[in-house]
Design a protein around this motif. Structure first.
Motif, PDB file in Angstrom:
ATOM      1  N   GLY A 344     -98.822 -19.839 -45.059  1.00 49.46           N
ATOM      2  CA  GLY A 344    -100.137 -19.657 -45.650  1.00 49.46           C
ATOM      3  C   GLY A 344    -101.202 -20.607 -45.154  1.00 49.46           C
ATOM      4  N   GLU A 345    -100.889 -21.489 -44.208  1.00 47.51           N
ATOM      5  CA  GLU A 345    -101.858 -22.450 -43.698  1.00 47.51           C
ATOM      6  C   GLU A 345    -101.936 -22.359 -42.181  1.00 47.51           C
ATOM      7  OE1 GLU A 345    -102.246 -26.410 -46.113  1.00 47.51           O
ATOM      8  OE2 GLU A 345    -100.109 -26.067 -45.778  1.00 47.51           O
ATOM      9  N   ASP A 346    -103.143 -22.449 -41.663  1.00 46.52           N
ATOM     10  CA  ASP A 346    -103.316 -22.589 -40.219  1.00 46.52           C
ATOM     11  C   ASP A 346    -103.888 -23.981 -39.959  1.00 46.52           C
ATOM     12  OD1 ASP A 346    -106.058 -22.503 -40.773  1.00 46.52           O
ATOM     13  OD2 ASP A 346    -106.222 -20.372 -40.310  1.00 46.52           O
ATOM     14  N   PRO A 347    -103.976 -24.405 -38.695  1.00 47.15           N
ATOM     15  CA  PRO A 347    -104.477 -25.759 -38.422  1.00 47.15           C
ATOM     16  C   PRO A 347    -105.832 -26.041 -39.041  1.00 47.15           C
ATOM     17  CG  PRO A 347    -103.431 -24.875 -36.469  1.00 47.15           C
ATOM     18  CD  PRO A 347    -103.455 -23.759 -37.468  1.00 47.15           C
ATOM     19  N   ALA A 348    -106.733 -25.040 -39.048  1.00 51.65           N
ATOM     20  CA  ALA A 348    -108.063 -25.269 -39.646  1.00 51.65           C
ATOM     21  C   ALA A 348    -107.960 -25.527 -41.145  1.00 51.65           C
ATOM     22  CB  ALA A 348    -108.972 -24.073 -39.368  1.00 51.65           C
ATOM     23  N   ASP A 349    -106.997 -24.859 -41.814  1.00 47.19           N
ATOM     24  CA  ASP A 349    -106.801 -25.101 -43.248  1.00 47.19           C
ATOM     25  C   ASP A 349    -106.285 -26.518 -43.489  1.00 47.19           C
ATOM     26  OD1 ASP A 349    -107.531 -22.492 -43.938  1.00 47.19           O
ATOM     27  OD2 ASP A 349    -105.505 -21.744 -43.611  1.00 47.19           O
ATOM     28  N   ILE A 350    -105.295 -26.917 -42.695  1.00 48.68           N
ATOM     29  CA  ILE A 350    -104.692 -28.244 -42.867  1.00 48.68           C
ATOM     30  C   ILE A 350    -105.720 -29.339 -42.606  1.00 48.68           C
ATOM     31  CG2 ILE A 350    -102.956 -29.843 -41.939  1.00 48.68           C
ATOM     32  CD1 ILE A 350    -101.248 -27.370 -41.286  1.00 48.68           C
ATOM     33  N   LEU A 351    -106.560 -29.132 -41.591  1.00 46.61           N
ATOM     34  CA  LEU A 351    -107.468 -30.187 -41.133  1.00 46.61           C
ATOM     35  C   LEU A 351    -108.885 -30.046 -41.688  1.00 46.61           C
ATOM     36  CD1 LEU A 351    -106.339 -30.218 -37.399  1.00 46.61           C
ATOM     37  CD2 LEU A 351    -105.900 -32.015 -39.086  1.00 46.61           C
ATOM     38  N   SER A 352    -109.099 -29.162 -42.635  1.00 44.25           N
ATOM     39  CA  SER A 352    -110.446 -28.912 -43.138  1.00 44.25           C
ATOM     40  C   SER A 352    -111.157 -30.205 -43.543  1.00 44.25           C
ATOM     41  CB  SER A 352    -110.391 -27.963 -44.337  1.00 44.25           C
ATOM     42  OG  SER A 352    -111.691 -27.732 -44.839  1.00 44.25           O
ATOM     43  N   GLY A 353    -112.241 -30.504 -42.835  1.00 42.06           N
ATOM     44  CA  GLY A 353    -113.048 -31.688 -43.143  1.00 42.06           C
ATOM     45  C   GLY A 353    -112.453 -33.005 -42.697  1.00 42.06           C
ATOM     46  N   ALA A 354    -111.299 -32.967 -42.033  1.00 40.66           N
ATOM     47  CA  ALA A 354    -110.607 -34.212 -41.674  1.00 40.66           C
ATOM     48  C   ALA A 354    -111.195 -34.832 -40.414  1.00 40.66           C
ATOM     49  CB  ALA A 354    -109.118 -33.952 -41.471  1.00 40.66           C
ATOM     50  N   GLY A 355    -111.301 -36.151 -40.448  1.00 39.10           N
ATOM     51  CA  GLY A 355    -111.659 -36.896 -39.258  1.00 39.10           C
ATOM     52  C   GLY A 355    -110.432 -37.648 -38.762  1.00 39.10           C
TER      53      GLY A 355
END
Length: 563
Positions: A344-355
């Motif tokens: 249910g998660e893609d890289p954009a979901d995991i990294l949303s807003g992450a620096g």
């Protein structure tokens, strides 16, 4: 491949003269001045003590650890995965040298000019889309969507993300006002014709993602719909003169240098996955723009790195995509690994807003570091999909994993997988092993089956005394050509330890005054050897007496070997 004919005489030398080799190489490894040279850790192999040397005056580099060497053009070609012409043009663009070519066939010249003109049209349109996203009130919804995905302005500008206006003729009208014909607008993929033959904008009311080649040349666009009623969530430029989806990787222009530095490329599925990964510091990330990965894309990946980590969705389509990558990898010596994303998660979901350094980035990094070999992923995918509740289902699963295991050879990884298969299938371990020993390997490449990747260059090794003496003698011959020509003539193949060094001796016999001039571009071994010889020549004390002593030592070695 760069369009156009051969470079005009002197163009390549002008590029080499203008290029600052220290600046170019410093982007890949830290260099420190050491006398007239610059030294540092070799960017082509792992080492703890610096053995990499750069001659800023002659524009040469050489690693005394792994033996790689050449000029600034070869460095860019090897490090960035570019052809020789593309490496020359890349350096020319960087250091402001006009590239001149020999006269072309009129048709070829016309094709080259057309491609340049279409590229300029795409660039103009990309700038318009980007400014529309940034400034127009009509793009507010697009800005809100991108913000909801945690993408900041800096990464959006780095990738040139834009928004195409909704009216059917915005780009059509702007392009014609700028002097482009409808035919050119269609050839660029920006305009299509409806059933009645009337032209209209291909991209309307969509977030646009410029797609560039490894050198940064714009080839087309990908575009995401915002309205839920759109038939296609994503569309791309149509296949044409510039754009070939099967041959492109989104983000390769910005990821190229990080890939070379980290010796790894991360492959994701979509545009926002790439943006989120770059924003979080994983700048070696590119996208295949869909679930299908092609042989051409794998070939492009192989030109940049040996270690490929597939970070695609964990759903069935994603798993099938990764297995297709194994099947189409062919003979490419790639180490394919899989970092399966949580359900249910893609890289954009995991990294949303992450620096960089955020907990989410750390989590994603752990997923990449924990990537498993493709064969392990393949076997586990088969077992996960199989009906293990019946003997027939378990037999079918065993039939499917046996060729995969057989292709691995006798390794510890295979032994562990055999135990895992036996446990999951509730079968006798010896039965599994007998089936594997008698099974036929899959057609996937050894690398796709988890084989170790080929090194980017030869591994660092210690030269024998004989090798060092013969190369030192050749270097002294270059340093003192008036005396050296005599010893080049006295040396024979029997004095030398390898066919390569003998080829080097023959080459020096004809090019002793300028050993680097005219070297065959496709003979990397000879180029590296001549680079080493020339760089040794500057630091080896040369005299007839020392040359005679070195020659006699080689003569003694040849006699002892014959005896």
């Amino acid at each position: 491949m760069s369009p156009g004919g051969k470079f005009a005489e002197g163009t390549v030398e002008q590029v080499k003269e203008a290029a600052d080799i220290v600046e170019v190489i410093s982007a890949h490894t830290e260099l420190r001045r050491s006398g007239e040279r610059w030294t540092g850790l070799c960017p082509f192999h792992e080492e703890r003590s610096p053995s990499f040397s750069v001659d800023a005056h002659q524009k040469l580099y050489y690693c005394f650890g792994c033996g790689v060497g050449g000029d600034v053009i070869k460095f860019v070609s090897e490090m960035d995965g570019l052809s020789f012409p593309d490496a020359v043009e890349s350096l020319a663009d960087r250091f402001g040298v006009e590239v001149k070519r020999e006269a072309l066939d009129p048709r070829a010249e016309e094709t080259r000019k057309r491609r340049v003109r279409l590229g300029e049209l795409l660039e103009r349109t990309s700038e318009f889309y980007a400014s529309f996203l940034r400034d127009s009130p009509k793009a507010a919804k697009a800005r809100e969507y991108l913000e909801s995905r945690g993408l900041d302005r800096k990464v959006l500008e780095a990738f040139g993300v834009g928004f195409s206006p909704k009216p059917w003729d915005t780009v059509l009208v702007r392009g014609q006002r700028a002097g482009y014909s409808v035919e050119e607008l269609m050839a660029s993929g920006l305009v299509k014709k409806n059933s009645k033959g009337n032209p209209y904008d291909h991209f309307r009311g969509r977030i646009t993602f410029p797609i560039r080649d490894a050198r940064g040349h714009l080839q087309g666009f990908g575009a995401r719909a915002l309205e839920p009623g759109e038939k296609a969530k994503y569309i791309n430029s149509p296949e044409g003169e510039l754009y070939r989806k099967s041959r492109t990787l989104f983000g390769i222009d910005l990821a190229r240098a990080p890939i070379a530095k980290r010796h790894r490329v991360v492959v994701v599925e979509g545009y926002t996955d790439v943006l989120a990964a770059h924003q979080a510091g994983f700048t070696e990330t590119v996208a295949v723009m869909g679930t299908a990965i092609t042989p051409d894309q794998l070939k492009l990946l192989a030109s940049h790195a040996d270690d490929v980590v597939l970070a695609l969705d964990a759903d069935r389509a994603g798993r099938e995509a990764m297995l297709r990558a194994q099947r189409v990898s062919g003979a490419a010596r790639l180490r394919l690994r899989v970092a399966a994303m949580p359900a249910g998660e893609d890289p954009a979901d995991i990294l949303s807003g992450a620096g960089e350094g955020d907990p989410a980035a750390k989590r994603f990094g752990e997923l990449l570091d924990g990537a498993v070999e493709m064969t392990t992923f393949h076997v586990r995918s088969v077992l996960d999909e199989a009906d293990l509740t019946s003997p027939a289902g378990r037999d079918r699963a065993l039939d499917e994993v046996v060729p995969v295991l057989a292709g691995m050879g006798e390794t510890i990884t295979r032994d562990e997988l055999e135990r895992e298969v036996a446990g999951r299938l509730e079968a006798d371990l010896e039965l599994v092993r007998r089936r594997v020993k008698g099974g036929k390997p899959t057609t996937a490449s050894p690398a796709a089956n988890g084989a170790a990747p080929r090194p980017k260059t030869a591994a660092a090794r210690t030269m024998t005394g004989r090798e060092r003496r013969e190369r030192t003698l050749l270097a002294m011959c270059v340093a003192e050509p008036a005396v050296g020509r005599e010893f080049i003539g006295r040396l024979t193949a029997a004095h030398l330890s390898s066919p390569l060094v003998e080829r080097g001796r023959v080459w020096l016999g004809e090019h002793l005054e300028d050993p680097l001039s005219g070297l065959p571009r496709d003979d990397n071994d000879l180029v590296s050897l001549m680079t080493e010889i020339v760089m040794r020549a500057e630091r080896e004390p040369a005299s007839r007496e020392v040359m005679e002593l070195s020659f006699l030592e080689l003569e003694q070695g040849a006699i002892e070997q014959e005896m």
